[in-house]
Scaffold this active site. Structure first.
Site: not given
Length: 265
Positions: A143, A107, A40
């Site tokens: 993440c 995300k 990321e």
């Protein structure tokens, strides 16, 4: 399938970071990897405003990554930032394939935790994404997504036998242990491989992190469908290539069919 893990340490210079991607893509190509996974925020490190560096997937940065994928015949997944609504951005994983295809995963789960609100500056995505590499279906996550099992099981039901996840995992007490535990748990939840690649820890190269931005802790790892760790890195910038065995996924799913046995409650 051969998968390369590039545990790098991003800076606040997107062109410098692109040069690091270039080096890793060349190395992955030489190692005959099918897929290179980068963290990321590969494009630009957290800790400064992101809206001025965000670019669309057909912009210069992602286009350069796509050219590297074609040049070195390796699929590349790398964290970047694309424009969102208003002043917000999307925390996006660019997926660049050797045939020139460029896709993105935005995300879904934003890090609104420990007093930090990622949603103040980032628009969430809402679509799970899979793609093909090395003859296998690959899912994508980023993440904080790692804390949400339903995304990973959805990707597995969509055909993924491996899910790759880039992160810039914030440091703190117990965070490295949580990172490994979560990666292994998601592998067990889905009887799939989980390839979790994080930003290196700035302290590993003598850098300070005075603004306490989530810069990374390193410790990238590959968790097998049975939850075992088949590869791991330390906290410094590093690189490795791992061979994944799809037959192990098939054997594990036959022995313990958690995806088929699961019930909606």
């Amino acid at each position: 399938m051969r998968i390369a893990l590039g545990q790098l340490l991003s800076t606040h210079d997107s062109q410098h970071n692109l040069e690091r991607v270039r080096q890793l893509a060349r190395r992955a190509g030489e190692d005959r990897a099918d897929l290179l996974v980068l963290p990321e925020a590969t494009m630009f490190a957290f800790g400064r405003s992101l809206k001025d560096v965000a670019e669309p997937l057909d912009g210069p940065w992602a286009t350069a990554v796509s050219e590297l994928a074609r040049e070195h015949s390796v699929a590349i997944v790398a964290g970047m930032f694309t424009p969102g609504d208003g002043d917000r951005v999307r925390n996006t994983a660019v997926i660049a394939l050797p045939d020139g295809t460029v896709r993105g995963y935005a995300k879904i789960h934003l890090y609104d935790a420990f007093g930090f609100l990622e949603s103040d500056t980032v628009d969430p995505g809402d679509e799970p994404v899979t793609f093909s590499a090395g003859g296998l279906t690959v899912g994508v996550a980023t993440c904080y997504d790692i804390r949400f099992p339903r995304l990973f099981t959805r990707l597995a039901h969509d055909g993924a036998v491996v899910t790759v996840l880039g992160a810039s995992w914030g440091d703190g007490p117990g965070k490295v242990a949580q990172w490994e535990l979560l990666a292994r748990a998601r592998a067990l939840d889905t009887t799939s491989y989980v390839v979790a690649v994080g930003q290196a820890n700035p302290e590993s190269v003598g850098e300070e992190n005075p603004d306490k931005a989530p810069r990374g802790v390193g410790h990238s790892l590959v968790a097998a469908p049975d939850g075992s760790v088949v590869a791991r890195l330390g906290d410094a910038p590093d690189y490795t290539v791992v061979g994944l065995d799809p037959e192990l996924v098939e054997r594990t799913r036959k022995a313990i069919p958690v995806l088929r046995n699961a019930r909606e409650l």
